[in-house]
Design a protein around this motif. Structure first.
Motif, PDB file in Angstrom:
ATOM      1  N   GLN A 103       0.829  -1.208   0.000  1.00 15.63           N
ATOM      2  CA  GLN A 103       0.000   0.000   0.000  1.00 15.63           C
ATOM      3  C   GLN A 103       0.859   1.251   0.000  1.00 15.63           C
ATOM      4  O   GLN A 103       0.563   2.226  -0.705  1.00 15.63           O
ATOM      5  N   ARG A 104       1.923   1.255   0.799  1.00 13.87           N
ATOM      6  CA  ARG A 104       2.820   2.404   0.834  1.00 13.87           C
ATOM      7  C   ARG A 104       3.450   2.654  -0.535  1.00 13.87           C
ATOM      8  O   ARG A 104       3.529   3.790  -1.000  1.00 13.87           O
ATOM      9  N   ASP A 105       3.885   1.587  -1.197  1.00 14.30           N
ATOM     10  CA  ASP A 105       4.486   1.742  -2.521  1.00 14.30           C
ATOM     11  C   ASP A 105       3.485   2.327  -3.513  1.00 14.30           C
ATOM     12  O   ASP A 105       3.826   3.216  -4.302  1.00 14.30           O
ATOM     13  N   HIS A 106       2.234   1.849  -3.469  1.00 18.95           N
ATOM     14  CA  HIS A 106       1.218   2.380  -4.377  1.00 18.95           C
ATOM     15  C   HIS A 106       0.919   3.838  -4.063  1.00 18.95           C
ATOM     16  O   HIS A 106       0.755   4.660  -4.990  1.00 18.95           O
ATOM     17  N   LEU A 107       0.868   4.192  -2.782  1.00 17.68           N
ATOM     18  CA  LEU A 107       0.602   5.583  -2.416  1.00 17.68           C
ATOM     19  C   LEU A 107       1.755   6.501  -2.818  1.00 17.68           C
ATOM     20  O   LEU A 107       1.525   7.627  -3.270  1.00 17.68           O
ATOM     21  N   GLU A 108       2.988   6.031  -2.675  1.00 20.28           N
ATOM     22  CA  GLU A 108       4.132   6.838  -3.122  1.00 20.28           C
ATOM     23  C   GLU A 108       4.064   7.074  -4.623  1.00 20.28           C
ATOM     24  O   GLU A 108       4.320   8.188  -5.096  1.00 20.28           O
ATOM     25  N   GLU A 113       1.355   7.095  -6.438  1.00 21.67           N
ATOM     26  CA  GLU A 113       0.240   8.005  -6.694  1.00 21.67           C
ATOM     27  C   GLU A 113       0.627   9.448  -6.380  1.00 21.67           C
ATOM     28  O   GLU A 113       0.283  10.367  -7.120  1.00 21.67           O
ATOM     29  N   VAL A 114       1.352   9.653  -5.286  1.00 28.12           N
ATOM     30  CA  VAL A 114       1.810  11.009  -4.944  1.00 28.12           C
ATOM     31  C   VAL A 114       2.744  11.537  -6.018  1.00 28.12           C
ATOM     32  O   VAL A 114       2.657  12.708  -6.412  1.00 28.12           O
ATOM     33  N   GLN A 115       3.622  10.705  -6.520  1.00 33.05           N
ATOM     34  CA  GLN A 115       4.544  11.153  -7.569  1.00 33.05           C
ATOM     35  C   GLN A 115       3.795  11.543  -8.838  1.00 33.05           C
ATOM     36  O   GLN A 115       4.143  12.516  -9.499  1.00 33.05           O
TER      37      GLN A 115
END
Length: 121
Positions: A59-64, A66-68
């Motif tokens: 989840q953290r990787d996907h959120l990072e 998405e933020v990028q």
């Protein structure tokens, strides 16, 4: 010099030793089985924790990612124009003089020269 024990005495001694060792092994096996029974939920719980940590890392990787993608230059510009913001090149600008900084306060004069007196004993 020690005298050898009679055969009957040595049998009793060996039988007592065998009984002691066997009882120790039985006690040790019972303790190990009890410990394993007491910690039977540890390994499944540990597997669940590892799986949840893996899910959280994904989840953290996907959120990072998405933020990028959401903070790229064109996306920020699109957001700013949708909120009635103007680019710097199109904004009205005014010129003015910047007031000088006030002078720093004057340092107090020193009382006198610095002297060091050394006495040897």
């Amino acid at each position: 010099m020690s005298h050898p024990l009679p055969l009957q005495a040595s049998l009793v001694v060996w039988r007592a030793r065998a009984l002691r060792y066997t009882s120790l092994y039985v006690l040790l096996a019972a303790a190990l089985l009890g410990l394993r029974y007491a910690t039977r939920q540890t390994y499944p719980h540990l597997r669940e924790l590892r799986a949840s940590v893996q899910d959280l890392q994904t989840q953290r990787d996907h959120l990072e990612l998405e933020v990028q993608t959401l903070t790229t230059g064109p996306r920020v510009l699109e957001w700013a124009t949708s909120h009635d913001m103007l680019p710097y090149a199109q904004a009205s600008k005014t010129a003015g003089d910047i007031a000088p900084l006030p002078a720093p306060p004057a340092l107090a004069p020193e009382a006198g020269p610095f002297e060091v007196h050394v006495r040897w004993k």
